[in-house]
Design a protein around this motif. Structure first.
Motif, PDB file in Angstrom:
ATOM      1  N   GLY A 299      14.285 -48.989 -26.153  1.00 30.86           N
ATOM      2  CA  GLY A 299      15.017 -49.620 -25.070  1.00 30.86           C
ATOM      3  C   GLY A 299      16.085 -50.565 -25.584  1.00 30.86           C
ATOM      4  N   HIS A 300      15.744 -51.313 -26.635  1.00 32.54           N
ATOM      5  CA  HIS A 300      16.726 -52.220 -27.219  1.00 32.54           C
ATOM      6  C   HIS A 300      17.922 -51.441 -27.782  1.00 32.54           C
ATOM      7  CE1 HIS A 300      13.884 -55.910 -27.898  1.00 32.54           C
ATOM      8  NE2 HIS A 300      14.010 -55.558 -26.642  1.00 32.54           N
ATOM      9  N   GLY A 301      17.635 -50.327 -28.428  1.00 33.07           N
ATOM     10  CA  GLY A 301      18.716 -49.517 -28.976  1.00 33.07           C
ATOM     11  C   GLY A 301      19.634 -48.986 -27.892  1.00 33.07           C
ATOM     12  N   ALA A 302      19.037 -48.540 -26.786  1.00 31.46           N
ATOM     13  CA  ALA A 302      19.848 -48.063 -25.667  1.00 31.46           C
ATOM     14  C   ALA A 302      20.690 -49.194 -25.081  1.00 31.46           C
ATOM     15  CB  ALA A 302      18.944 -47.458 -24.593  1.00 31.46           C
ATOM     16  N   ALA A 303      20.104 -50.389 -25.014  1.00 27.41           N
ATOM     17  CA  ALA A 303      20.849 -51.542 -24.502  1.00 27.41           C
ATOM     18  C   ALA A 303      22.040 -51.872 -25.403  1.00 27.41           C
ATOM     19  CB  ALA A 303      19.921 -52.749 -24.403  1.00 27.41           C
ATOM     20  N   VAL A 304      21.835 -51.767 -26.704  1.00 23.87           N
ATOM     21  CA  VAL A 304      22.931 -52.020 -27.642  1.00 23.87           C
ATOM     22  C   VAL A 304      24.037 -50.979 -27.473  1.00 23.87           C
ATOM     23  CG1 VAL A 304      23.553 -52.073 -30.088  1.00 23.87           C
ATOM     24  CG2 VAL A 304      21.469 -53.221 -29.304  1.00 23.87           C
ATOM     25  N   LEU A 305      23.665 -49.727 -27.260  1.00 22.16           N
ATOM     26  CA  LEU A 305      24.671 -48.681 -27.046  1.00 22.16           C
ATOM     27  C   LEU A 305      25.496 -48.956 -25.789  1.00 22.16           C
ATOM     28  CD1 LEU A 305      22.706 -45.426 -27.965  1.00 22.16           C
ATOM     29  CD2 LEU A 305      24.676 -46.398 -29.173  1.00 22.16           C
ATOM     30  N   ILE A 306      24.824 -49.433 -24.755  1.00 20.05           N
ATOM     31  CA  ILE A 306      25.550 -49.769 -23.522  1.00 20.05           C
ATOM     32  C   ILE A 306      26.548 -50.889 -23.789  1.00 20.05           C
ATOM     33  CG2 ILE A 306      25.265 -50.766 -21.207  1.00 20.05           C
ATOM     34  CD1 ILE A 306      22.513 -49.341 -21.129  1.00 20.05           C
ATOM     35  N   HIS A 307      26.108 -51.886 -24.530  1.00 13.18           N
ATOM     36  CA  HIS A 307      26.994 -53.007 -24.860  1.00 13.18           C
ATOM     37  C   HIS A 307      28.142 -52.535 -25.757  1.00 13.18           C
ATOM     38  CE1 HIS A 307      27.519 -57.384 -24.833  1.00 13.18           C
ATOM     39  NE2 HIS A 307      27.968 -57.263 -26.070  1.00 13.18           N
ATOM     40  N   TRP A 308      27.828 -51.669 -26.692  1.00 16.18           N
ATOM     41  CA  TRP A 308      28.858 -51.138 -27.601  1.00 16.18           C
ATOM     42  C   TRP A 308      29.902 -50.324 -26.830  1.00 16.18           C
ATOM     43  CZ3 TRP A 308      29.801 -45.894 -28.430  1.00 16.18           C
ATOM     44  CH2 TRP A 308      30.748 -45.613 -29.414  1.00 16.18           C
ATOM     45  N   TRP A 309      29.456 -49.572 -25.837  1.00  5.84           N
ATOM     46  CA  TRP A 309      30.379 -48.730 -25.077  1.00  5.84           C
ATOM     47  C   TRP A 309      31.460 -49.558 -24.391  1.00  5.84           C
ATOM     48  CZ3 TRP A 309      31.277 -43.718 -25.012  1.00  5.84           C
ATOM     49  CH2 TRP A 309      32.018 -43.168 -23.975  1.00  5.84           C
ATOM     50  N   ARG A 310      31.074 -50.797 -24.032  1.00  2.00           N
ATOM     51  CA  ARG A 310      32.047 -51.670 -23.376  1.00  2.00           C
ATOM     52  C   ARG A 310      32.971 -52.332 -24.388  1.00  2.00           C
ATOM     53  NH1 ARG A 310      29.000 -55.956 -20.131  1.00  2.00           N
ATOM     54  NH2 ARG A 310      31.081 -56.324 -19.272  1.00  2.00           N
ATOM     55  N   GLN A 311      32.456 -52.686 -25.568  1.00  2.00           N
ATOM     56  CA  GLN A 311      33.246 -53.453 -26.533  1.00  2.00           C
ATOM     57  C   GLN A 311      33.810 -52.600 -27.665  1.00  2.00           C
ATOM     58  OE1 GLN A 311      31.065 -56.830 -27.969  1.00  2.00           O
ATOM     59  NE2 GLN A 311      31.151 -57.883 -25.997  1.00  2.00           N
ATOM     60  N   ARG A 312      33.150 -51.471 -27.944  1.00  2.00           N
ATOM     61  CA  ARG A 312      33.548 -50.568 -29.030  1.00  2.00           C
ATOM     62  C   ARG A 312      33.653 -51.301 -30.361  1.00  2.00           C
ATOM     63  NH1 ARG A 312      34.961 -45.441 -27.058  1.00  2.00           N
ATOM     64  NH2 ARG A 312      34.061 -45.366 -24.975  1.00  2.00           N
ATOM     65  N   SER A 313      32.651 -52.134 -30.626  1.00  2.00           N
ATOM     66  CA  SER A 313      32.599 -52.839 -31.909  1.00  2.00           C
ATOM     67  C   SER A 313      31.623 -52.108 -32.829  1.00  2.00           C
ATOM     68  CB  SER A 313      32.128 -54.286 -31.689  1.00  2.00           C
ATOM     69  OG  SER A 313      31.869 -54.911 -32.932  1.00  2.00           O
ATOM     70  N   ARG A 314      32.167 -51.472 -33.870  1.00  2.00           N
ATOM     71  CA  ARG A 314      31.293 -50.685 -34.740  1.00  2.00           C
ATOM     72  C   ARG A 314      30.282 -51.543 -35.474  1.00  2.00           C
ATOM     73  NH1 ARG A 314      35.283 -49.031 -39.815  1.00  2.00           N
ATOM     74  NH2 ARG A 314      35.830 -51.159 -40.449  1.00  2.00           N
ATOM     75  N   TRP A 315      30.646 -52.811 -35.723  1.00  2.00           N
ATOM     76  CA  TRP A 315      29.717 -53.683 -36.442  1.00  2.00           C
ATOM     77  C   TRP A 315      28.490 -54.020 -35.607  1.00  2.00           C
ATOM     78  CZ3 TRP A 315      29.923 -53.826 -41.345  1.00  2.00           C
ATOM     79  CH2 TRP A 315      31.143 -53.691 -42.006  1.00  2.00           C
ATOM     80  N   LEU A 316      28.605 -53.918 -34.306  1.00  2.00           N
ATOM     81  CA  LEU A 316      27.459 -54.202 -33.438  1.00  2.00           C
ATOM     82  C   LEU A 316      26.322 -53.220 -33.712  1.00  2.00           C
ATOM     83  CD1 LEU A 316      26.179 -55.748 -31.076  1.00  2.00           C
ATOM     84  CD2 LEU A 316      27.270 -54.109 -29.537  1.00  2.00           C
ATOM     85  N   LEU A 317      26.656 -51.938 -33.786  1.00  2.00           N
ATOM     86  CA  LEU A 317      25.633 -50.929 -34.061  1.00  2.00           C
ATOM     87  C   LEU A 317      25.025 -51.122 -35.447  1.00  2.00           C
ATOM     88  CD1 LEU A 317      27.367 -47.723 -32.611  1.00  2.00           C
ATOM     89  CD2 LEU A 317      25.652 -49.196 -31.529  1.00  2.00           C
ATOM     90  N   VAL A 318      25.871 -51.456 -36.401  1.00  3.31           N
ATOM     91  CA  VAL A 318      25.373 -51.660 -37.769  1.00  3.31           C
ATOM     92  C   VAL A 318      24.423 -52.850 -37.828  1.00  3.31           C
ATOM     93  CG1 VAL A 318      26.052 -52.259 -40.126  1.00  3.31           C
ATOM     94  CG2 VAL A 318      27.409 -50.600 -38.815  1.00  3.31           C
ATOM     95  N   ARG A 319      24.807 -53.942 -37.185  1.00  2.00           N
ATOM     96  CA  ARG A 319      23.970 -55.152 -37.222  1.00  2.00           C
ATOM     97  C   ARG A 319      22.618 -54.904 -36.550  1.00  2.00           C
ATOM     98  NH1 ARG A 319      29.024 -58.961 -35.465  1.00  2.00           N
ATOM     99  NH2 ARG A 319      29.870 -59.345 -37.555  1.00  2.00           N
ATOM    100  N   PHE A 320      22.655 -54.235 -35.399  1.00  2.00           N
ATOM    101  CA  PHE A 320      21.385 -53.950 -34.735  1.00  2.00           C
ATOM    102  C   PHE A 320      20.513 -53.034 -35.588  1.00  2.00           C
ATOM    103  CE2 PHE A 320      18.924 -50.866 -32.254  1.00  2.00           C
ATOM    104  CZ  PHE A 320      17.978 -51.729 -31.710  1.00  2.00           C
ATOM    105  N   ALA A 321      21.098 -51.982 -36.126  1.00  2.00           N
ATOM    106  CA  ALA A 321      20.328 -51.036 -36.937  1.00  2.00           C
ATOM    107  C   ALA A 321      19.701 -51.730 -38.137  1.00  2.00           C
ATOM    108  CB  ALA A 321      21.226 -49.885 -37.393  1.00  2.00           C
ATOM    109  N   LEU A 322      20.469 -52.596 -38.791  1.00  2.00           N
ATOM    110  CA  LEU A 322      19.937 -53.309 -39.958  1.00  2.00           C
ATOM    111  C   LEU A 322      18.834 -54.281 -39.555  1.00  2.00           C
ATOM    112  CD1 LEU A 322      23.211 -54.058 -41.969  1.00  2.00           C
ATOM    113  CD2 LEU A 322      21.411 -52.410 -42.539  1.00  2.00           C
ATOM    114  N   ALA A 323      19.040 -55.004 -38.454  1.00  2.00           N
ATOM    115  CA  ALA A 323      18.052 -55.978 -38.010  1.00  2.00           C
ATOM    116  C   ALA A 323      16.755 -55.294 -37.604  1.00  2.00           C
ATOM    117  CB  ALA A 323      18.602 -56.802 -36.852  1.00  2.00           C
ATOM    118  N   ALA A 324      16.862 -54.207 -36.812  1.00  6.01           N
ATOM    119  CA  ALA A 324      15.672 -53.490 -36.371  1.00  6.01           C
ATOM    120  C   ALA A 324      14.953 -52.847 -37.548  1.00  6.01           C
ATOM    121  CB  ALA A 324      16.048 -52.436 -35.331  1.00  6.01           C
ATOM    122  N   ALA A 325      15.718 -52.234 -38.453  1.00  6.40           N
ATOM    123  CA  ALA A 325      15.110 -51.584 -39.615  1.00  6.40           C
ATOM    124  C   ALA A 325      14.416 -52.607 -40.518  1.00  6.40           C
ATOM    125  CB  ALA A 325      16.171 -50.823 -40.405  1.00  6.40           C
ATOM    126  N   ALA A 326      15.032 -53.765 -40.696  1.00  6.99           N
ATOM    127  CA  ALA A 326      14.410 -54.807 -41.521  1.00  6.99           C
ATOM    128  C   ALA A 326      13.117 -55.302 -40.884  1.00  6.99           C
ATOM    129  CB  ALA A 326      15.388 -55.966 -41.711  1.00  6.99           C
TER     130      ALA A 326
END
Length: 485
Positions: free
Chosen positions: A176-203
């Motif tokens: 659910g958090h990942g889907a929420a991040v995608l929704i936020h990214w779709w509005r801002q189109r910030s590629r670093w947002l996806l990277v930061r979330f992926a790194l934080a969740a994976a860590a």
């Protein structure tokens, strides 16, 4: 002010959760917590190598807690009460961030009114901490999406790690958090947002991975017994009330629909709340189609904060204060039967409420009073029957500190062998020390107590002792044996 939404619901939750926190009878799972928490750190670690690794962090925390404040019913339940109280604050703040102050206040009150929030806020197990972890992780994610600073993502990572350490199933919240991040990214189109979330969740997952892997290896022993139940039945048990389950689900649907028709900026927030609340449900259902069932009410409690937020949005859509207040009063009225049932003396063993009990509760405290009333120094004790009823430790837990009973047929204690249960003497007759009297405690009702023991133990006692008294506390047998001259 940002803090105004959380204050009233949190105070209300603190009052509700701590009211008579020590009253309900301790039950099997709580007695396991006390038994393990009061062992040495080394003994706890040896146990976790074999079983209960998923509860390891909680046991170690409770070991420190009981060392400081003791192991009485109220004392061992207080951490859960504090966790549910803090979770209420997180729910209110998340609701306010997504849908405004009114929705945040409503979400906090709704969450505190759910009967299982009280029930597991008064239980000496880790589930309340899991709920807090889920509520906090979601709130921290919203904060990180607002201002994606490194420190905020780091704290989110720790919250994810805590979730994984406390309950593997709750990591599905990351979907659910990942889907929420995608929704936020779709509005801002910030590629670093996806990277930061992926790194934080994976860590976060990586930090919890040793516990997750060991827990998966132990799953066959620990949770293979969980039966399959219809999804809505489990949903009712998750809320502790069919009425509240239906009301919160309906209000959540209302919150989604009302905000989908709102301002453009509100729509993504509504979808965000919906995916966080709903996406883990089908995933857990699919994962439960194998040999092990994860779709179990206690394992779904981590979803309550997200559903309360979305339901709070539904009440917030009413806008007018009288209507909002009336909706909360209605939910409170619907919660009364569940609150009453889950606050009763033997409520903690009724984890299947509102469906029929899976088993009848045992009156450990009453059995302990019978023993203490006629105790004499030198008495011994035998606890017959399956260990998982915890009737031996349960009676000992409620005995006064000056009443000590040797377990006459125990060759090695559970703590010494790094297990949840002790080892019996292979030759019981050799383990007797001519105790003048022995108390026999059984997790069944019988007037022939020695027939409830293993054959060799029964024979050894029959040869030397007479049964002089048999009494029956609720669903139990307490018998006093006197040694023959």
């Amino acid at each position: 002010m940002a803090g105004t939404a959380w204050f009233a619901p949190t105070v209300f939750a603190a009052l509700v959760v701590t009211w008579h926190v020590g009253r309900p009878e301790m039950w099997h799972d709580e007695l396991v917590t006390v038994d393990v928490a009061t062992r040495s750190t080394g003994q706890i670690l040896r146990l976790l190598e074999k079983v209960d690794a998923v509860h390891g962090a909680y046991y170690l925390f409770m070991h420190a807690w009981t060392t400081l404040v003791g192991a009485g019913p109220a004392a061992v339940r207080l951490p859960s009460a504090l966790a549910m109280t803090a979770a209420t604050a997180c729910v209110a703040l998340a609701g306010q961030r997504l849908f405004g102050r009114t929705a945040g206040v409503a979400a906090g009150f709704l969450f505190a009114l759910v009967p299982t929030v009280t029930r597991f806020g008064q239980e000496a197990r880790s589930y309340a901490l899991v709920v807090l972890g889920a509520a906090l992780a979601t709130l921290l994610l919203l904060r990180a999406l607002e201002r994606p600073r490194l420190g905020r993502w780091a704290v989110y990572t720790l919250a994810v790690a805590a979730l994984g350490v406390l309950n593997v199933v709750s990591l599905t919240l990351l979907l659910g958090h990942g889907a929420a991040v995608l929704i936020h990214w779709w509005r801002q189109r910030s590629r670093w947002l996806l990277v930061r979330f992926a790194l934080a969740a994976a860590a976060g997952v990586a930090l919890a991975l040793p516990v997750v892997l060991r827990g998966m290896r132990q799953a066959g022993r620990q949770i293979s017994w969980i039966p399959d139940s219809p999804p809505w039945t489990v949903w009712e048990q998750t809320f502790g009330s069919p009425q509240v389950a239906a009301a919160v689900t309906a209000l959540a649907g209302l919150g989604l629909l009302a905000n989908l028709r709102g301002r453009a900026g509100v729509v993504p927030r509504a979808v965000t709340a919906a995916v966080v609340a709903a996406l883990p449900v089908p995933v857990i259902l699919v994962a439960s189609t194998g040999d092990i069932n994860y779709f179990f009410s206690k394992y779904l409690l981590f979803l309550l904060p997200a559903w309360a937020v979305l339901a709070g949005a539904g009440i917030g859509a009413l806008r007018r204060v009288p209507l909002v207040a009336a909706a909360l009063v209605l939910v409170a009225a619907l919660a009364v039967p569940g609150q009453q049932a889950l606050r009763a003396e033997f409520s903690h063993s009724w984890y299947t409420y509102p469906q029929a009990r899976a088993f009848q509760p045992l009156a450990y405290s009453e059995a302990a009073r019978l023993v203490a009333a006629d105790y004499q120094p030198g008495d011994g004790m035998v606890a017959g029957g399956p260990w998982w009823w915890m009737h031996g430790p349960g009676v000992r837990y409620y005995l006064p500190k000056d009443v000590t009973l040797r377990n006459v047929f125990e060759a090695q204690s559970a703590a010494d062998r790094g297990e949840l249960f002790g080892a019996d003497c292979p030759e019981p007759a050799r383990c007797l020390r001519d105790e003048p009297r022995i108390w026999v405690v059984l997790a069944e009702v019988t007037d022939a107590p020695l027939t409830g023991l293993p054959r060799k133990q029964s024979a050894a006692l029959t040869e030397r002792y007479d049964v002089v008294r048999v009494e029956h506390p609720r669903r139990m047998t307490v018998a006093l044996l006197q040694r023959r001259p």
